[in-house]
Design an enzyme around this catalytic site. Structure first.
Site, PDB file in Angstrom:
ATOM      1  N   ASN A  94       0.516  -6.103  -2.217  1.00  0.00           N
ATOM      2  CA  ASN A  94       0.881  -5.915  -0.813  1.00  0.00           C
ATOM      3  C   ASN A  94      -0.180  -4.996  -0.214  1.00  0.00           C
ATOM      4  O   ASN A  94      -0.185  -3.803  -0.489  1.00  0.00           O
ATOM      5  CB  ASN A  94       2.279  -5.275  -0.729  1.00  0.00           C
ATOM      6  CG  ASN A  94       2.665  -4.926   0.700  1.00  0.00           C
ATOM      7  OD1 ASN A  94       1.957  -5.274   1.651  1.00  0.00           O
ATOM      8  ND2 ASN A  94       3.785  -4.234   0.853  1.00  0.00           N
ATOM      9  N   LYS A 106      -0.520  -4.097   2.768  1.00  0.00           N
ATOM     10  CA  LYS A 106      -0.012  -3.319   3.916  1.00  0.00           C
ATOM     11  C   LYS A 106      -1.025  -3.390   5.066  1.00  0.00           C
ATOM     12  O   LYS A 106      -1.636  -4.442   5.255  1.00  0.00           O
ATOM     13  CB  LYS A 106       0.305  -1.888   3.468  1.00  0.00           C
ATOM     14  CG  LYS A 106       1.238  -1.873   2.237  1.00  0.00           C
ATOM     15  CD  LYS A 106       1.827  -0.545   1.920  1.00  0.00           C
ATOM     16  CE  LYS A 106       2.736  -0.672   0.701  1.00  0.00           C
ATOM     17  NZ  LYS A 106       3.403   0.574   0.348  1.00  0.00           N
ATOM     18  N   HIS A 154      10.647  -5.152   3.325  1.00  0.00           N
ATOM     19  CA  HIS A 154       9.985  -4.012   2.682  1.00  0.00           C
ATOM     20  C   HIS A 154      10.573  -2.722   3.260  1.00  0.00           C
ATOM     21  O   HIS A 154      10.909  -2.664   4.444  1.00  0.00           O
ATOM     22  CB  HIS A 154       8.470  -4.078   2.927  1.00  0.00           C
ATOM     23  CG  HIS A 154       7.726  -3.096   2.088  1.00  0.00           C
ATOM     24  ND1 HIS A 154       7.640  -1.770   2.428  1.00  0.00           N
ATOM     25  CD2 HIS A 154       7.075  -3.241   0.909  1.00  0.00           C
ATOM     26  CE1 HIS A 154       6.950  -1.138   1.475  1.00  0.00           C
ATOM     27  NE2 HIS A 154       6.598  -2.003   0.549  1.00  0.00           N
ATOM     28  N   GLU A 212       9.281  -0.146   4.254  1.00  0.00           N
ATOM     29  CA  GLU A 212       8.575   0.369   5.439  1.00  0.00           C
ATOM     30  C   GLU A 212       9.045  -0.371   6.690  1.00  0.00           C
ATOM     31  O   GLU A 212       9.105   0.214   7.780  1.00  0.00           O
ATOM     32  CB  GLU A 212       7.056   0.259   5.233  1.00  0.00           C
ATOM     33  CG  GLU A 212       6.572   1.286   4.203  1.00  0.00           C
ATOM     34  CD  GLU A 212       5.382   0.856   3.373  1.00  0.00           C
ATOM     35  OE1 GLU A 212       4.692  -0.110   3.733  1.00  0.00           O
ATOM     36  OE2 GLU A 212       5.134   1.515   2.336  1.00  0.00           O
ATOM     37  N   GLU A 225      12.107  -1.958  -5.171  1.00  0.00           N
ATOM     38  CA  GLU A 225      11.144  -0.909  -4.835  1.00  0.00           C
ATOM     39  C   GLU A 225      11.893   0.369  -4.475  1.00  0.00           C
ATOM     40  O   GLU A 225      12.336   0.527  -3.328  1.00  0.00           O
ATOM     41  CB  GLU A 225      10.281  -1.348  -3.649  1.00  0.00           C
ATOM     42  CG  GLU A 225       9.470  -2.591  -3.917  1.00  0.00           C
ATOM     43  CD  GLU A 225       8.173  -2.612  -3.096  1.00  0.00           C
ATOM     44  OE1 GLU A 225       7.114  -2.751  -3.715  1.00  0.00           O
ATOM     45  OE2 GLU A 225       8.232  -2.463  -1.870  1.00  0.00           O
ATOM     46  N   GLY A 267       4.078   4.762  -2.853  1.00  0.00           N
ATOM     47  CA  GLY A 267       2.951   5.520  -2.319  1.00  0.00           C
ATOM     48  C   GLY A 267       2.967   6.993  -2.699  1.00  0.00           C
ATOM     49  O   GLY A 267       2.185   7.786  -2.170  1.00  0.00           O
ATOM     50  N   SER A 327       4.357   2.640  -7.053  1.00  0.00           N
ATOM     51  CA  SER A 327       3.365   3.305  -7.908  1.00  0.00           C
ATOM     52  C   SER A 327       3.157   2.589  -9.245  1.00  0.00           C
ATOM     53  O   SER A 327       2.977   3.238 -10.274  1.00  0.00           O
ATOM     54  CB  SER A 327       3.729   4.782  -8.119  1.00  0.00           C
ATOM     55  OG  SER A 327       3.732   5.460  -6.874  1.00  0.00           O
TER      56      SER A 327
HETATM   57  P1  13P Z   1       2.483   1.653  -4.054  1.00  0.00           P
HETATM   58  O1  13P Z   1       2.099   0.757  -5.208  1.00  0.00           O
HETATM   59  O2  13P Z   1       1.294   2.131  -3.265  1.00  0.00           O
HETATM   60  O3  13P Z   1       3.428   2.731  -4.451  1.00  0.00           O
HETATM   61  O4  13P Z   1       3.277   0.710  -3.015  1.00  0.00           O
HETATM   62  C1  13P Z   1       4.312  -0.060  -3.489  1.00  0.00           C
HETATM   63  C2  13P Z   1       4.745  -0.985  -2.416  1.00  0.00           C
HETATM   64  O5  13P Z   1       5.288  -0.574  -1.410  1.00  0.00           O
HETATM   65  C3  13P Z   1       4.466  -2.417  -2.593  1.00  0.00           C
HETATM   66  O6  13P Z   1       5.118  -3.185  -1.644  1.00  0.00           O
END
Ligand code: 13P
Length: 259
Positions: free
Chosen positions: A10, A12, A99, A101, A171, A177, A216
């Site tokens: 992803n 983003k 997601h 976010e 997740e 992140g 992560s």
């Molecule tokens: P990270 O791997 O940067 O923690 O992000 C995970 C994520 O949100 C994948 O959709």
């Protein structure tokens, strides 16, 4: 029986079209040199405007391309939105929906996401429906209740012919992140519960669906987390933005698929 894995990046809000072309080409090259078996699938999800460049760059490599969101209508006066049929017609196989976010910063609810999941399915896109608890919810021991509600409400009135039509990503919000991944045991515990909830909601196909871990996931912890029986791949943020680290996670899946 060989295990099946989906390793999904992803991206983003990262990469201009030119940057996407370079990164996707590097990933495609590494992916091809790993010669993954058909039981290991690789997917990258760039921002909408970089999808075309990424598609061109991965052509013939077996790497799939997906989008990070879509609307639930097929057309109309929805300024700034992208319809699922547009995503499909652009060459995408998958679409990430729900997601954390999107839930956190854009107010997406389980009811809205149910409309999006149904719309994506009806266009033949494979939704990667994301669920996961916040740190406060985990500390209050509400993880499984939260995830169950996200699944029950988000997957309401859906019936699938095959388990491959839908993918779930677990997740934990506190691990996204932050560099703080769930332990392999924590991931396995929630993945096993999710498999049970999916069976309850969708019937027998629910038991066969791919459940990805996200939060992560890195080359350092990929082996351990991906080796857990109910973990069928990863949804990867930061480590998917470098071809080397993303390829190292694909390599871990290839090794486990062969073992
Ligand atoms: P990270 O791997 O940067 O923690 O992000 C995970 C994520 O949100 C994948 O959709």
């Amino acid at each position: 029986m060989a295990r099946t894995y989906l390793i999904a990046g992803n991206w983003k809000m990262h990469t201009t079209p030119a940057e996407a072309r370079t990164l996707a080409a590097a990933i495609a090259e590494k992916h091809s040199s790993l010669k993954p078996p058909s039981s290991v699938q690789t997917l990258i999800c760039p921002p909408y405007l970089s999808i075309y460049a990424a598609l061109e760059a991965v052509k013939g490599s077996g790497v799939h391309i997906g989008a990070q969101d879509c609307h639930f209508e097929t057309k109309g006066a929805f300024t700034g939105e992208i319809a699922p049929n547009m995503v499909k017609a652009s060459g995408c196989s998958h679409v990430i929906l729900g997601h954390s976010e999107r839930r956190q910063y854009f107010g997406e609810t389980n009811a809205l996401l149910n409309k999006k999941v149904r719309a994506a399915l009806s266009e033949g896109l494979i939704p990667i429906y994301c669920v996961g608890e916040t740190l406060a919810e985990r500390q209050e021991e509400r993880t499984l209740a939260v995830v169950r509600t996200q699944l029950v409400d988000g997957l309401k009135d859906i019936s699938l012919q095959s388990a491959s039509q839908l993918v779930i990503a677990y997740e934990p919000v506190w691990a996204i992140g932050t560099g703080l991944a769930a332990t392999a045991e924590q991931a396995q515990e929630v993945h096993a519960a999710i498999r049970g909830f999916l069976t309850e909601i969708l019937g027998a196909v629910g038991a066969e669906m791919l459940i990805l871990y996200g939060g992560s996931l890195k080359p350092d912890n990929a082996d351990e987390i991906l080796s857990k029986p109910d973990v069928n791949g990863g949804l990867i943020g930061g480590a998917a933005l470098q071809a080397d680290s993303f390829a190292a996670i694909i390599a871990a899946a290839c090794k486990l698929a062969a073992s």
